[in-house]
Design a protein around this motif. Structure first.
Motif, PDB file in Angstrom:
ATOM      1  N   MET A   1       0.845  -1.186   0.000  1.00  0.00           N
ATOM      2  CA  MET A   1       0.000   0.000   0.000  1.00  0.00           C
ATOM      3  C   MET A   1       0.886   1.244   0.000  1.00  0.00           C
ATOM      4  N   PRO A   2       0.441   2.263  -0.719  1.00  0.00           N
ATOM      5  CA  PRO A   2       1.235   3.500  -0.752  1.00  0.00           C
ATOM      6  C   PRO A   2       1.137   4.279   0.563  1.00  0.00           C
ATOM      7  N   SER A   3       2.115   5.140   0.766  1.00  0.00           N
ATOM      8  CA  SER A   3       2.146   6.028   1.920  1.00  0.00           C
ATOM      9  C   SER A   3       1.806   7.430   1.435  1.00  0.00           C
ATOM     10  N   TYR A   4       0.922   8.116   2.145  1.00  0.00           N
ATOM     11  CA  TYR A   4       0.460   9.443   1.761  1.00  0.00           C
ATOM     12  C   TYR A   4       0.870  10.472   2.801  1.00  0.00           C
ATOM     13  N   ASP A   5       1.341  11.630   2.340  1.00  0.00           N
ATOM     14  CA  ASP A   5       1.678  12.742   3.228  1.00  0.00           C
ATOM     15  C   ASP A   5       0.522  13.724   3.231  1.00  0.00           C
ATOM     16  N   PHE A   6       0.084  14.121   4.419  1.00  0.00           N
ATOM     17  CA  PHE A   6      -0.967  15.128   4.507  1.00  0.00           C
ATOM     18  C   PHE A   6      -0.947  15.771   5.881  1.00  0.00           C
ATOM     19  N   ALA A   7      -1.659  16.883   5.975  1.00  0.00           N
ATOM     20  CA  ALA A   7      -1.755  17.620   7.238  1.00  0.00           C
ATOM     21  C   ALA A   7      -3.225  17.886   7.526  1.00  0.00           C
ATOM     22  N   LEU A   8      -3.530  17.987   8.807  1.00  0.00           N
ATOM     23  CA  LEU A   8      -4.886  18.298   9.251  1.00  0.00           C
ATOM     24  C   LEU A   8      -4.854  19.609  10.026  1.00  0.00           C
ATOM     25  N   ILE A   9      -5.844  20.461   9.794  1.00  0.00           N
ATOM     26  CA  ILE A   9      -6.034  21.673  10.587  1.00  0.00           C
ATOM     27  C   ILE A   9      -7.043  21.307  11.664  1.00  0.00           C
ATOM     28  N   LEU A  10      -6.661  21.534  12.920  1.00  0.00           N
ATOM     29  CA  LEU A  10      -7.472  21.112  14.064  1.00  0.00           C
ATOM     30  C   LEU A  10      -8.125  22.302  14.753  1.00  0.00           C
ATOM     31  N   SER A  11      -9.217  22.048  15.440  1.00  0.00           N
ATOM     32  CA  SER A  11      -9.936  23.115  16.141  1.00  0.00           C
ATOM     33  C   SER A  11      -9.114  23.707  17.282  1.00  0.00           C
ATOM     34  N   ARG A  12      -8.105  22.968  17.729  1.00  0.00           N
ATOM     35  CA  ARG A  12      -7.210  23.446  18.786  1.00  0.00           C
ATOM     36  C   ARG A  12      -5.996  22.538  18.815  1.00  0.00           C
ATOM     37  N   PRO A  13      -4.909  23.015  19.444  1.00  0.00           N
ATOM     38  CA  PRO A  13      -3.777  22.101  19.665  1.00  0.00           C
ATOM     39  C   PRO A  13      -4.158  21.034  20.691  1.00  0.00           C
ATOM     40  N   LEU A  14      -3.383  19.992  20.768  1.00  0.00           N
ATOM     41  CA  LEU A  14      -3.615  18.957  21.777  1.00  0.00           C
ATOM     42  C   LEU A  14      -2.935  19.347  23.082  1.00  0.00           C
ATOM     43  N   TYR A  15      -3.471  18.853  24.183  1.00  0.00           N
ATOM     44  CA  TYR A  15      -2.848  19.016  25.488  1.00  0.00           C
ATOM     45  C   TYR A  15      -1.875  17.854  25.685  1.00  0.00           C
ATOM     46  N   GLU A  16      -0.900  18.066  26.550  1.00  0.00           N
ATOM     47  CA  GLU A  16       0.130  17.048  26.754  1.00  0.00           C
ATOM     48  C   GLU A  16      -0.449  15.693  27.123  1.00  0.00           C
ATOM     49  N   ASP A  17      -1.501  15.680  27.948  1.00  0.00           N
ATOM     50  CA  ASP A  17      -2.061  14.395  28.375  1.00  0.00           C
ATOM     51  C   ASP A  17      -2.839  13.685  27.257  1.00  0.00           C
ATOM     52  N   GLU A  18      -3.046  14.353  26.133  1.00  0.00           N
ATOM     53  CA  GLU A  18      -3.719  13.723  24.994  1.00  0.00           C
ATOM     54  C   GLU A  18      -2.719  13.086  24.028  1.00  0.00           C
ATOM     55  N   LEU A  19      -1.433  13.300  24.270  1.00  0.00           N
ATOM     56  CA  LEU A  19      -0.419  12.777  23.356  1.00  0.00           C
ATOM     57  C   LEU A  19      -0.275  11.261  23.447  1.00  0.00           C
ATOM     58  N   ASP A  20      -0.311  10.706  24.662  1.00  0.00           N
ATOM     59  CA  ASP A  20      -0.151   9.256  24.801  1.00  0.00           C
ATOM     60  C   ASP A  20      -1.254   8.477  24.082  1.00  0.00           C
ATOM     61  N   PRO A  21      -2.529   8.858  24.251  1.00  0.00           N
ATOM     62  CA  PRO A  21      -3.561   8.124  23.509  1.00  0.00           C
ATOM     63  C   PRO A  21      -3.356   8.210  21.987  1.00  0.00           C
ATOM     64  N   LEU A  22      -2.946   9.378  21.497  1.00  0.00           N
ATOM     65  CA  LEU A  22      -2.705   9.517  20.056  1.00  0.00           C
ATOM     66  C   LEU A  22      -1.502   8.671  19.639  1.00  0.00           C
ATOM     67  N   PHE A  23      -0.445   8.708  20.425  1.00  0.00           N
ATOM     68  CA  PHE A  23       0.745   7.910  20.126  1.00  0.00           C
ATOM     69  C   PHE A  23       0.385   6.422  20.088  1.00  0.00           C
ATOM     70  N   ASP A  24      -0.397   5.973  21.076  1.00  0.00           N
ATOM     71  CA  ASP A  24      -0.790   4.565  21.128  1.00  0.00           C
ATOM     72  C   ASP A  24      -1.602   4.164  19.898  1.00  0.00           C
ATOM     73  N   ARG A  25      -2.484   5.040  19.453  1.00  0.00           N
ATOM     74  CA  ARG A  25      -3.340   4.735  18.300  1.00  0.00           C
ATOM     75  C   ARG A  25      -2.572   4.764  16.978  1.00  0.00           C
ATOM     76  N   THR A  26      -1.566   5.650  16.886  1.00  0.00           N
ATOM     77  CA  THR A  26      -0.892   5.873  15.606  1.00  0.00           C
ATOM     78  C   THR A  26       0.565   5.419  15.609  1.00  0.00           C
ATOM     79  N   HIS A  27       1.022   4.838  16.712  1.00  0.00           N
ATOM     80  CA  HIS A  27       2.412   4.369  16.841  1.00  0.00           C
ATOM     81  C   HIS A  27       3.406   5.495  16.563  1.00  0.00           C
ATOM     82  N   GLY A  28       3.047   6.701  16.950  1.00  0.00           N
ATOM     83  CA  GLY A  28       3.941   7.844  16.809  1.00  0.00           C
ATOM     84  C   GLY A  28       4.048   8.417  15.410  1.00  0.00           C
TER      85      GLY A  28
END
Length: 185
Positions: A1-28
């Motif tokens: 499968m190909p790899s795609y580069d893209f960016a998302l504009i978010l309603s706000r930045p993430l807080y530090e305590d939200e980084l671990d759940p995102l890291f766990d879901r996306t493997h960093g």
């Protein structure tokens, strides 16, 4: 499968305590803007009514996420990352997607298969090179160029750019629709 580069504009930045759940879901694999200053530790309550123009009016409070993500299609890759980001950070919404990345000189050299010096000469007009696209922005002293313009200048056909335009238009339309009429989207 190909790899795609893209960016998302978010309603706000993430807080530090939200980084671990995102890291766990996306493997960093997803890089995001964060709020880490102590004065921002108190979160505002989640809005009961959400409208996309509320965030767009206050661009200083927007966040971003970028990644290179593998998927069967660009649309599948984007939608998977949208889900991961929003599930990792309650109250955060993806507002827009951008799939024509901004690149550094090093990124350009890698993509076009040239040396850094060759790309620098192209940018500065050295060795007879003319018409290299202007940089889109400068951040931390580094200029960034839009890949679609650079690829056109080098006369490269990038199938992902061809796929990106209608895909991004459709997904951005869906993102706007779900914010205005959530029951329909």
């Amino acid at each position: 499968m190909p790899s795609y580069d893209f960016a998302l504009i978010l309603s706000r930045p993430l807080y530090e305590d939200e980084l671990d759940p995102l890291f766990d879901r996306t493997h960093g694999a997803v890089t995001v803007s964060i709020i880490s200053e102590p004065q921002h530790a108190d979160r505002p309550p989640a809005p009961t009514h959400h409208h996309p123009t509320d965030e767009l009016r206050s661009a200083d409070r927007l966040g971003n996420a970028s990644c290179s993500w593998t998927g069967a299609t660009l649309a599948a890759a984007i939608m998977e990352v949208v889900e991961h980001v929003e599930e990792s950070a309650p109250g955060l919404h993806v507002l827009q997607v951008e799939a024509d990345p901004l690149l550094t000189i090093r990124d350009i050299a890698e993509r076009v298969g040239r040396s850094l010096d060759s790309v620098r000469h192209a940018i500065t007009g050295g060795r007879g090179a003319i018409g290299f696209p202007s940089s889109e922005m400068s951040t931390a002293g580094h200029r960034l160029w839009r890949w679609s313009k650079v690829a056109a200048w080098y006369d490269l056909d990038d199938p992902q750019l061809v796929e990106a335009k209608p895909t991004v238009q459709a997904i951005n339309g869906w993102l706007a629709l779900r914010d205005v009429v959530p029951d329909v989207a």
